[in-house]
Design a protein around this motif. Structure first.
Motif: not given
Lengths: 1286, 111
Positions: A45-47, A202-206, A235-238, A267-271
């Protein structure tokens, strides 16, 4: 925060491995792996809101949802399944092709879904998910608005939302950067009785993180903890985004460490989250560092991710860093749609400069067909109202970068379509400055826009704009685009003057004239032409005048206008002069009319010609001849003599010395006679000329005078002339003289028939019968038309009540065998009595015909009359007779039709409801046609109504008939005008009917209308098939393909003909891809459609060859034939079609390679079918030498012996014989014949005929009876017999 | 419908055996006068039509060029590239309608 993260670590330990292995991530967008894509999407889920699109196919949406919904037990679910599939296909196609969905398409699918009644959960999900980044052309707020509209509307329609819908909505919010309160959202879910799941949290966190609200995010994280939900990378990415947006970059960076501690490798999402965070701050150094770090790791960022970073930089106001990221993009082909979508998104966000920068960096091949690649950018700029000057500058840059060949023209077109006048003006000026002409029709789309709203002021503005641009409106502009918006042309003139709108008076007046002419206002035309002082080109008016004449039936005005054209000094006076000009006008007038129109207006036209004669209007003879030919082809030769009176004879005589007048000829004749020279030729010439001038008196005198010099041809013409003039006496005498001159001479069929007619009419029955006998004796050719003429002779006599004439001539015709008795030919025998109202005799006569010839002429009319007169006994007699001779069913139908015809519907109903009665299509059709011919609407309607329950009745056919009679298209137009909308079936039938009658334009009109007025409008199998065939014929292959898809989506089975034609058309275009698409589409249906695999094999190869991929085509065929697991048995592997097309198309290189291939297949693989096919095709197309080069005849012979499985042996022998005949090789032919007869091979007639002719030509005797008919006959026979065997 | 059928008949009669080129892919910037000008190099253009859609004000990219003779039509068809306003046109002879029905009728049998 620390606590929060600690708990996260705990959670992670509990849930094992990280969620996202790299391999899965790379599979995103790959077809056929919905679940891989699905996991990925759920986890990723894209931040960053407004994120670029993943190309993951919408199929995955459906797949995911179907799993969720397995228990949803609704019946409407199934009903909606096909609807859903249709919508899915449209959206999916769009996403697959372009990575986006146009708003109009989404709107259309939405409307359709609403209309379908109760949309299912799947459809709702599909629609909601489409409202995010799949709509780059829409502003973020508009997208969310759209999503809300869909949400509310579907809820109203009874759609029940579950957690997946709420999650989808959340995702759309995130993608659209929509600001909302997560707590309210949860409350809403609770109200809807839906439990949030991990994805929801997860999305609400985002959502919180996007707002930089770490506290909010922590609360939700707390919830997740209490529910034991795993914390994923997403979640971390968010959280990275959240910290960054709250201004705490340090903690954002720390998240990565925390993750590692928790056992998850970033992962790539976090970066990517981190990179975006830096980009939003304009921190290019950190971005670069991080990118380097990622590069060194085993992680991999895709183009799509880099584009995301570019977006972040641009939106945060740091376009200066875009080039540095652009450099890193690899521009893999599959990311081009992503790049395009980013460009569109940037334009939507009014960041056009950055968008252009990215566009210019695209490594699109400059010379390929994509040379107008920049179009999408320009079009979207027009949509979002990019300032004109800026757009003009972009055009220049695109042109320089060779991303567009004609950007100004293209942008102008977009501006015109969008009715953006100011932009259009700037662009036109730019074009003008660059030396391009500004053409009148550039302004028409603008005028059309105002015309629709009758916006007079707008029209004036455009006209002024034209003037500014130095363009003068022409006649067409006024007539088609200006006048229709005004009540009258007078008011146009007034408005233009009032507004100081300059206009050329001359052009305006001519336009006015044209407009009036087209509307049939001939009064105006006449008065204009009388008072006109301007120079005037008749040619420009001709077309409109002709239309005007045809609209107005005022012959006096026709004549007056024509006279004016002819005589007035202002018109038609320059060379070639009035005679020629008016002559052509008359020709064009008649040419523009249809035959039925001319027939209907025969009297009017006659009057017109006579009035012209009175006015002394003349036309040249050559034009007269043209008109005569036209009238002949219209079947109104009666008008010829009326046009003839207009021919300008004097002039013809003086001008064309080659064609002397009759008086010239006569004096010449006399001179020759006086000199005692032979006069036969000139006499005949003179007689023929008098005949063509219809001068019977003079011609007869001449004949009497020079009787001894008359020849056969002269007599024949004279006989015909007398018949035309109804002069039986002279005609008969001439015929006798003709016989005396040469008893073996034969007249042509038409002259005989005319003689019979005239003689019969004048009571010279015996003479008429003698003529008929002569026709038989001299074996005069009897055509269908001749038989029809016989009928007319008999029928004319019957109507005049001439009993003896009818009976005796009919008897003679039938007994002589000139024509076979038929219900038509023999009907005058009954007509005689029906006309006299002598019903018993009429019935008797019909029955008599049956006894003599087994036909029942006019039984229907006899029955009708009997019913009308209430002749019960005679009815009974008739019925008993029919019943006994032709069976009860026939009798019932006869009675049924008679009752219908006479309006006794109750009785008709009783009859047709007789138990056991079945539909007899031919009889029903007969009655339908009869109703149509006689315009009996009510009767036909009753027929349709009463046969509703008839067993096995083809309702379609009846409806067609009804529609035919209704003059269906006009009804459609009328209804359309009155805004009446019929039901699906009515339109479908109408379209089918129109297609069957080859009125494809009208059919399309109806279809377009139906589609916009009936939601989910569909055609049936037959109509779709016809539509495909029509579209193929009109070369709309894309449309045809769409139709095929639509039909298949509706679970229809299209006809083999339709599919085959489409495949063949695509192949001939070299469109391999479409042929393969079709193959995929019909996969599994081949047997139902009746398609052979060979259709595809042949056509794919053909398409490849057309594309110059000869080697590919040949290789694949060869592989198919030589591989281990063959899908088609080699002996059925027919390539005749391919070969024929290659030969016909004179594709020499391909033919050469094919020849080599077939030889190789035969020599090395013992596959003989291709070589035989090619051989036969070569022989068939007359390329005997090539065929021989391919395969010497002896080789062929041995081949035939070698290959027992060859199916088409018979044809092969025929071909072999044919090749011997070509060579006149009698010896080989003999050997072949003998070997075949020895083997007891059955030889067909074509073979024998060929052999016989060869022998005869060689002067040898034929050892069997030569088949008596022609080659063509046997060839056809053979072809037909083969077809029936297929 | 009768009227339209009749029109069809007129069109048929008018086009059979007459030298007409059917042109597709005409750029929107060009109209009949541009076409006429271009095709005049091959012979006398008797008539040139590019029908406009009155609903949009644009033409549909198709047009018909009526030449005076078969030879002129042939000349035009011989030329490989026809370019107007930088756009390549598709030019082909107008097929008589009557023939079209039969064209594929025997092609299906090959399979």
């Amino acid at each position: 925060m620390a606590a929060l993260l600690r708990s996260a670590r705990w959670l992670l330990r509990a849930t094992a491995a990280p969620y996202l292995p790299l391999s899965l991530r790379l599979l995103a967008g790959g077809p056929g792996r919905p679940h891989a894509a699905l996991c990925l999407r759920a986890a990723r889920a894209r931040p960053v809101a407004g994120g670029l699109l993943s190309q993951a196919r919408l199929h995955s949406i459906a797949a995911e949802k179907k799993n969720d919904l397995q228990e949803e037990p609704t019946s409407s679910h199934r009903r909606n399944a096909s609807q859903f599939d249709w919508a899915l296909m449209r959206l999916d196609n769009s996403v697959r092709r372009t990575g986006r969905i146009p708003k109009t398409l989404l709107q259309k699918v939405f409307d359709n879904t609403c209309h379908s009644g109760s949309p299912g959960g799947n459809q709702a999900l599909l629609l909601l998910r489409s409202c995010g980044s799949l709509l780059p052309e829409l502003k973020l707020s508009e997208r969310t608005e759209f999503a809300h509209k869909i949400w509310d509307e579907l809820q109203k329609l009874g759609t029940v939302y579950d957690v997946s819908h709420y999650n989808a909505l959340l995702k759309v919010y995130l993608q659209n950067e929509h600001k909302f309160s997560p707590t309210d959202f949860l409350a809403k879910m609770e109200k809807g009785n839906v439990q949030p799941n991990r994805v929801t949290y997860q999305r609400l966190i985002a959502a919180y993180c996007n707002m930089g609200d770490i506290e909010g995010a922590s609360t939700i994280l707390g919830f997740m903890k209490t529910k034991d939900l795993p914390v994923t990378e997403a979640v971390f990415s968010a959280l990275v985004t959240g910290h960054a947006r709250s201004g705490d970059m340090e903690n954002a960076e720390n998240i990565l460490t925390v993750m590692k501690e928790a056992g998850i490798e970033p992962g790539p999402d976090t970066y990517l989250a981190l990179l975006n965070a830096y980009a939003e701050k304009g921190d290019i150094d950190h971005v670069k560092q991080t990118l380097e770090k990622v590069e060194k790791s085993d992680l991999y960022l895709m183009d799509r991710d880099l584009l995301q970073i570019i977006l972040s930089f641009s939106k945060a106001g740091y376009p200066q860093y875009v080039p540095e990221i652009l450099e890193k993009i690899t521009y893999e082909r599959r990311y081009i749609p992503d790049t395009m979508n980013l460009i569109l998104l940037l334009v939507t966000e009014k960041l056009e400069d950055t968008a252009l920068q990215i566009l210019l960096a695209c490594p699109i091949s400059r010379e390929s067909s994509l040379n107008d690649f920049g179009s999408f950018f320009l079009r979207h700029c027009v949509t979002v109202n990019t300032p004109p000057e800026q757009l003009r500058d972009y055009c220049k840059k695109l042109k320089e970068a060779q991303l567009h060949t004609s950007p100004l023209q293209f942008t102008l077109q977009c501006a015109l379509v969008a009715q953006k006048f100011d932009l259009a003006k700037v662009l036109m000026k730019a074009l003008k400055e660059e030396g391009f002409p500004i053409r009148t029709h550039y302004f028409w789309p603008l005028l059309v826009g105002h015309q629709k709203e009758k916006n007079v002021q707008g029209i004036v503005e455009v006209l002024k704009g034209m003037h500014e641009m130095g363009v003068t409106p022409d006649q067409e502009t006024y007539v088609n685009y200006v006048f229709p918006s005004f009540d009258s042309i007078e008011s146009v003139r007034a408005v233009l003057q009032e507004n100081g709108c300059p206009h050329d008076d001359n052009v305006f007046s001519q336009a006015e004239l044209r407009s009036k002419a087209v509307n049939g206002n001939l009064d105006y035309i006449l008065s204009f032409m009388e008072s006109n002082t301007l120079p005037f080109s008749f040619a420009s008016l001709r077309g409109s005048l002709i239309l005007g004449f045809r609209r107005s039936m005022n012959i006096n005005l026709w004549s007056k206008i024509t006279e004016l054209l002819y005589k007035d000094g202002r018109y038609c006076q320059e060379p070639p002069g009035p005679t020629e000009a008016v002559g052509y006008f008359l020709y064009n007038l008649i040419d523009s009319m249809s035959d039925s129109e001319v027939q209907a207006k025969e009297e009017h036209l006659r009057q017109y010609f006579h009035q012209l004669k009175e006015m002394n209007v003349k036309i040249p003879e050559n034009i007269y001849r043209g008109i005569r030919n036209l009238l002949d082809s219209y079947h109104v030769p009666e008008l010829i003599k009326d046009v003839n009176i207009l021919v300008e004879r004097e002039k013809t005589d003086s001008r064309k010395t080659s064609k002397p007048s009759s008086s010239d000829l006569e004096s010449k004749l006399e001179k020759l006679k006086a000199e005692n020279q032979p006069i036969g030729d000139i006499l005949k010439q003179l007689i023929l000329m008098l005949c063509s001038e219809e001068n019977m008196q003079k011609a007869l005198e001449l004949k009497a005078k020079y009787e001894s010099d008359m020849v056969v041809g002269g007599y024949a013409a004279l006989i015909n002339l007398c018949c035309r003039h109804d002069n039986a006496e002279d005609a008969l005498n001439l015929k006798r003289e003709f016989d005396r001159l040469d008893s073996s001479a034969v007249l042509d069929t038409g002259k005989y028939v005319r003689l019979v007619k005239v003689l019969g009419k004048h009571g010279k029955l015996q003479d008429a019968i003698n003529i008929l006998k002569e026709m038989k004796e001299k074996d005069v050719l009897i055509k269908d038309a001749t038989v029809l003429s016989f009928f007319h002779i008999l029928n004319g006599a019957a109507l005049r009540g001439e009993t003896e004439t009818v009976k005796q001539l009919h008897e003679a015709i039938v007994t002589l065998g000139l024509a076979k008795p038929s219900t038509t030919l023999s009907s005058p025998l009954v007509t005689l009595y029906l006309e006299k109202d002598d019903l018993p005799a009429a019935l008797e006569s019909t029955i008599d015909c049956y006894e003599k010839y087994k036909i029942l002429p006019r039984i229907h009319d006899v029955l009708c009359k009997l019913i009308e007169k209430g002749e019960t006994e005679l009815i009974q007699k008739a019925m008993d007779f029919v019943s006994q001779e032709q069976g009860e069913m026939t009798m019932l139908y006869d009675l049924f039709f008679a009752f219908l015809q006479t309006g006794n519907y109750k009785e008709a109903k009783k009859i047709i409801e007789t138990p056991g009665i079945r539909a007899r299509p031919t009889r029903l059709q007969w009655f339908c046609d009869r109703c149509i011919a006689n315009n009996q609407v009510e009767t036909l309607e009753k027929l349709v109504e009463l046969t509703q329950k008839l067993f096995e009745c083809d309702r379609d056919q009846l409806y067609y008939s009804l529609l035919k009679l209704y003059n269906a298209f006009n009804i459609f137009l009328t209804a359309k005008k009155q805004n009446i909308v019929f039901d699906n079936e009515a339109y479908a039938r109408l379209i089918n009917l129109l297609l069957m009658k080859d009125n494809s334009t009208q059919a399309m009109q109806v279809k377009d209308f139906a589609e916009t007025h009936i939601k989910g409008f569909t055609l049936n199998d037959a109509a779709n098939s016809l539509l495909i065939i029509t579209q193929v014929r009109r070369d709309y292959l894309k449309d045809a393909l769409t139709t095929l898809k639509t039909a298949l989506d509706l679970d229809q089975i299209p006809s083999r003909l339709a599919v085959t034609r489409l495949i063949q058309a695509c192949a001939l275009k070299g469109d391999t891809e479409s042929v393969q698409d079709i193959q995929k589409l019909v996969n599994g249906l081949e047997d139902s459609i009746g398609l052979s695999r060979m259709v595809f094999i042949n056509n794919i190869a053909l398409a490849q060859i057309k594309n110059n991929n000869i080697d590919v085509a040949i290789e694949s065929i060869e592989n198919m034939l030589t591989s281990e697991n063959q899908t088609v048995d080699p002996q059925y592997f027919g390539l005749a079609y391919l070969f024929r097309k290659v030969i016909e198309g004179q594709l020499e290189p391909a033919l050469e390679k094919i020849s080599i291939m077939v030889e190789r297949l035969a020599n090395q693989f013992a596959v003989y079918k291709p070589v035989t096919d090619l051989f036969l095709q070569l022989v068939d197309s007359g390329k005997v030498d090539d065929a021989r080069a391919l395969l010497q005849a002896p080789v062929m012979k041995s081949l035939l012996e070698l290959i027992p499985e060859l199916i088409d042996k018979e044809e092969a022998y025929s071909c072999l014989m044919k090749s011997y005949v070509f060579d006149s090789d009698v010896a080989s032919a003999k050997a072949l014949y003998e070997s075949l007869t020895a083997k007891n091979v059955k030889l067909n007639d074509l073979f024998l005929k060929r052999y016989a002719v060869l022998l005869k030509n060689a002067g040898e005797s034929v050892p069997f009876t030569e088949p008596p008919e022609s080659f063509e006959f046997y060839a056809k026979q053979l072809k037909e017999s083969k077809e029936t065997h297929l | 419908m009768a009227a339209s059928a009749a029109r069809g008949a007129v069109a048929l009669r008018t086009n059979v055996g007459r030298p007409v080129a059917f042109v597709r892919k005409i750029p929107w910037t060009a109209a009949s006068s541009e076409l006429r000008e271009h095709f005049a190099q091959f012979g006398h253009v008797r008539k040139c039509t590019v029908p406009f859609d009155k609903e949009t004000g644009f033409h549909k990219g198709m047009g018909w060029i009526h030449f005076s003779s078969e030879e002129e039509l042939h000349n035009a068809l011989q030329q490989e590239n026809h370019v107007i306003d930088g756009v390549k046109l598709h030019v082909q002879p107008q097929r008589p309608k009557a023939l079209q029905g039969d064209q594929t009728s025997d092609e299906e049998k090959d399979f």
